[in-house]
Design a protein around this motif. Structure first.
Motif, PDB file in Angstrom:
ATOM      1  N   SER A  85       0.820  -1.210   0.000  1.00 52.20           N
ATOM      2  CA  SER A  85       0.000   0.000   0.000  1.00 52.20           C
ATOM      3  C   SER A  85       0.852   1.257   0.000  1.00 52.20           C
ATOM      4  N   MET A  86       0.247   2.348  -0.476  1.00 58.54           N
ATOM      5  CA  MET A  86       0.915   3.643  -0.518  1.00 58.54           C
ATOM      6  C   MET A  86      -0.058   4.722  -0.073  1.00 58.54           C
ATOM      7  N   ASP A  87       0.344   5.514   0.920  1.00 56.18           N
ATOM      8  CA  ASP A  87      -0.413   6.691   1.327  1.00 56.18           C
ATOM      9  C   ASP A  87       0.047   7.847   0.456  1.00 56.18           C
ATOM     10  N   VAL A  88      -0.913   8.511  -0.194  1.00 61.00           N
ATOM     11  CA  VAL A  88      -0.596   9.586  -1.134  1.00 61.00           C
ATOM     12  C   VAL A  88      -1.367  10.840  -0.724  1.00 61.00           C
ATOM     13  N   ILE A  89      -0.654  11.932  -0.529  1.00 69.35           N
ATOM     14  CA  ILE A  89      -1.298  13.222  -0.274  1.00 69.35           C
ATOM     15  C   ILE A  89      -1.506  13.921  -1.609  1.00 69.35           C
ATOM     16  N   VAL A  90      -2.741  14.348  -1.854  1.00 64.16           N
ATOM     17  CA  VAL A  90      -3.064  15.046  -3.102  1.00 64.16           C
ATOM     18  C   VAL A  90      -3.565  16.446  -2.777  1.00 64.16           C
ATOM     19  N   THR A  91      -2.999  17.435  -3.430  1.00 66.64           N
ATOM     20  CA  THR A  91      -3.403  18.829  -3.266  1.00 66.64           C
ATOM     21  C   THR A  91      -3.853  19.382  -4.607  1.00 66.64           C
ATOM     22  N   VAL A  92      -5.029  20.012  -4.616  1.00 65.62           N
ATOM     23  CA  VAL A  92      -5.537  20.654  -5.833  1.00 65.62           C
ATOM     24  C   VAL A  92      -5.554  22.156  -5.598  1.00 65.62           C
ATOM     25  N   SER A  93      -4.866  22.892  -6.469  1.00 68.89           N
ATOM     26  CA  SER A  93      -4.836  24.352  -6.413  1.00 68.89           C
ATOM     27  C   SER A  93      -5.288  24.906  -7.759  1.00 68.89           C
ATOM     28  N   SER A  94      -5.790  26.134  -7.743  1.00 77.21           N
ATOM     29  CA  SER A  94      -6.260  26.722  -8.998  1.00 77.21           C
ATOM     30  C   SER A  94      -6.194  28.232  -8.932  1.00 77.21           C
ATOM     31  N   GLY A  95      -6.286  28.855 -10.103  1.00 78.36           N
ATOM     32  CA  GLY A  95      -6.281  30.307 -10.196  1.00 78.36           C
ATOM     33  C   GLY A  95      -6.329  30.747 -11.637  1.00 78.36           C
ATOM     34  N   PRO A  96      -6.445  32.048 -11.878  1.00 82.78           N
ATOM     35  CA  PRO A  96      -6.523  32.566 -13.250  1.00 82.78           C
ATOM     36  C   PRO A  96      -5.226  32.277 -14.011  1.00 82.78           C
ATOM     37  N   PRO A  97      -5.311  31.769 -15.212  1.00 77.45           N
ATOM     38  CA  PRO A  97      -4.090  31.475 -15.976  1.00 77.45           C
ATOM     39  C   PRO A  97      -3.294  32.727 -16.343  1.00 77.45           C
ATOM     40  N   ARG A  98      -3.951  33.882 -16.387  1.00 76.62           N
ATOM     41  CA  ARG A  98      -3.238  35.121 -16.765  1.00 76.62           C
ATOM     42  C   ARG A  98      -2.247  35.554 -15.697  1.00 76.62           C
ATOM     43  N   THR A  99      -2.483  35.143 -14.442  1.00 75.51           N
ATOM     44  CA  THR A  99      -1.566  35.511 -13.359  1.00 75.51           C
ATOM     45  C   THR A  99      -0.709  34.334 -12.906  1.00 75.51           C
ATOM     46  N   GLY A 100      -1.240  33.134 -13.054  1.00 79.59           N
ATOM     47  CA  GLY A 100      -0.504  31.959 -12.601  1.00 79.59           C
ATOM     48  C   GLY A 100      -0.461  31.819 -11.096  1.00 79.59           C
ATOM     49  N   GLU A 101      -1.212  32.650 -10.377  1.00 79.17           N
ATOM     50  CA  GLU A 101      -1.248  32.590  -8.914  1.00 79.17           C
ATOM     51  C   GLU A 101      -2.289  31.555  -8.480  1.00 79.17           C
ATOM     52  N   LEU A 102      -1.814  30.430  -8.012  1.00 82.52           N
ATOM     53  CA  LEU A 102      -2.693  29.334  -7.659  1.00 82.52           C
ATOM     54  C   LEU A 102      -2.908  29.291  -6.147  1.00 82.52           C
ATOM     55  N   VAL A 103      -4.163  29.047  -5.754  1.00 78.83           N
ATOM     56  CA  VAL A 103      -4.534  28.961  -4.344  1.00 78.83           C
ATOM     57  C   VAL A 103      -5.121  27.584  -4.088  1.00 78.83           C
ATOM     58  N   GLU A 104      -4.747  26.984  -2.976  1.00 80.07           N
ATOM     59  CA  GLU A 104      -5.207  25.633  -2.659  1.00 80.07           C
ATOM     60  C   GLU A 104      -6.730  25.593  -2.518  1.00 80.07           C
ATOM     61  N   ALA A 105      -7.338  24.600  -3.160  1.00 81.59           N
ATOM     62  CA  ALA A 105      -8.784  24.400  -3.089  1.00 81.59           C
ATOM     63  C   ALA A 105      -9.150  23.219  -2.206  1.00 81.59           C
ATOM     64  N   THR A 106      -8.315  22.183  -2.208  1.00 81.52           N
ATOM     65  CA  THR A 106      -8.575  21.023  -1.362  1.00 81.52           C
ATOM     66  C   THR A 106      -7.310  20.189  -1.238  1.00 81.52           C
ATOM     67  N   ARG A 107      -7.270  19.401  -0.174  1.00 78.30           N
ATOM     68  CA  ARG A 107      -6.150  18.492   0.068  1.00 78.30           C
ATOM     69  C   ARG A 107      -6.726  17.261   0.746  1.00 78.30           C
ATOM     70  N   CYS A 108      -6.203  16.095   0.398  1.00 84.17           N
ATOM     71  CA  CYS A 108      -6.710  14.878   1.019  1.00 84.17           C
ATOM     72  C   CYS A 108      -5.639  13.796   1.020  1.00 84.17           C
ATOM     73  N   LEU A 109      -5.931  12.734   1.740  1.00 83.99           N
ATOM     74  CA  LEU A 109      -5.054  11.566   1.775  1.00 83.99           C
ATOM     75  C   LEU A 109      -5.749  10.411   1.071  1.00 83.99           C
ATOM     76  N   MET A 110      -5.010   9.755   0.173  1.00 81.25           N
ATOM     77  CA  MET A 110      -5.529   8.586  -0.525  1.00 81.25           C
ATOM     78  C   MET A 110      -4.666   7.384  -0.187  1.00 81.25           C
ATOM     79  N   VAL A 111      -5.261   6.207  -0.295  1.00 81.63           N
ATOM     80  CA  VAL A 111      -4.507   4.967  -0.135  1.00 81.63           C
ATOM     81  C   VAL A 111      -4.680   4.146  -1.405  1.00 81.63           C
ATOM     82  N   PHE A 112      -3.547   3.778  -2.002  1.00 86.81           N
ATOM     83  CA  PHE A 112      -3.542   2.923  -3.189  1.00 86.81           C
ATOM     84  C   PHE A 112      -2.861   1.602  -2.850  1.00 86.81           C
TER      85      PHE A 112
END
Length: 317
Positions: A85-112
């Protein structure tokens, strides 16, 4: 001996498309869950060098919306390993492409879990932290494993039968070839999207308003693979209401359509929380649900227990 060098970190970057939008106008939680699963799979496969299956997704809190047209970055990192098994932390960030400034939207732990050609668990390389940051992430993943155990223990013994009077919605359909993953089964991210869609329908019916969004999805446990062409049943049931929140339990079942609906076996279960929002994305009051039967009261208490368990662990960090 293979000279392959395992990679523990993967980042996917892309634009959120109009087809990713949900009923609120922003990207749907179900689509974000799909992205989480894809990034997590890429990291797990890169580390193990094998095909991997999603076993668990925990504590996905949606702290801000992802907007259509945003640049999205989904980063997945292996932080802890067991035998297979592998514990994997996944973070999703997003923002306007014109600035490239990304802000975290969610984070979670997955197990594969890495599997061989016969679908049996296969050993993975041991992950050894190389920095204080990686060591802290590994410790955090270990604490979440403790939380996962407590949540699963709380879930055991809960009954979801016809004796319950809570509002519920059941979606039924066939798993389509377009739902396939790299192993020939239904993609875990697709299953999570179905969960979000069924919960959205129930929240809409209960609140009488389609302007609702998921703010939390947790305890997504995958018990068995779901096969292409199988009959799928996604049942969402109201468990508890707060001043603004609707706590919904979702069961996914599947099986050979020739065997009939009674032969369906459970593949996935989770709890998700929805809120109704206004045009400014402010939470609106939700109608109160009053438990009637013993089963209703037990599930209502169960939803509160799960919330308290998670609050306690979140306070501990």
């Amino acid at each position: 001996m293979s000279d392959r060098i395992p990679t523990s970190r993967v980042t996917l970057r892309f634009l959120a498309a109009p087809t990713d939008a949900g009923h609120s106008g922003s990207v749907s939680a179900g689509r974000v869950l799909e992205w989480i699963d894809k990034a997590g799979f890429a990291a797990a496969a890169g580390w193990s060098g094998a095909y991997c299956v999603t076993a668990y997704v925990g504590n996905v809190r949606f702290t801000r919306p992802v907007e259509v047209g945003d640049l999205v970055e989904a980063t997945a990192e292996v932080v802890r390993t067991g035998r297979s098994s592998m514990d994997v932390i996944v973070t999703v960030s997003s923002g306007p492409p014109r600035t490239g400034e990304l802000v975290e939207a969610t984070r979670c732990l997955m197990v594969f879990v890495a599997v061989d050609g016969d679908g049996r668990p296969t050993p993975v390389p041991t992950f050894v932290p190389r920095s204080l940051g990686e060591e802290l992430q590994q410790q955090w993943a270990a604490r979440r494993a403790e939380l996962r155990t407590l949540v699963e223990e709380a879930m055991q013994g809960q009954t979801y039968s016809e004796k319950g009077t809570a509002p519920r919605v059941t979606l039924r359909f066939l798993a389509a070839p377009t739902d396939v993953n790299w192993g020939g089964k239904v993609h875990g991210g697709i299953v999570m999207r179905w969960i979000d869609e069924a919960a959205h329908v129930l929240a809409t019916q209960w609140a009488g308003d389609p302007s609702n969004v998921a703010i939390f999805t947790g305890g997504v446990r995958f018990y068995r693979p779901l096969r292409i062409g199988h009959l799928v049943e996604v049942e969402a049931r109201l468990m508890h209401t707060g001043p603004h929140a609707m706590h919904i339990g979702v069961h996914v079942r599947s099986g050979d359509p020739a065997a009939g609906a009674d032969a369906l076996a459970e593949t996935t279960y989770c709890r998700t929380v929805f809120v109704r929002i206004n045009a400014n994305r402010r939470a609106l009051p939700t109608p109160t649900w009053v438990p009637v039967s013993d089963e209703d009261r037990a599930l209502d208490a169960h939803a509160l227990d799960l919330s308290e368990i998670r609050k306690e662990f979140d306070a501990r960090g």
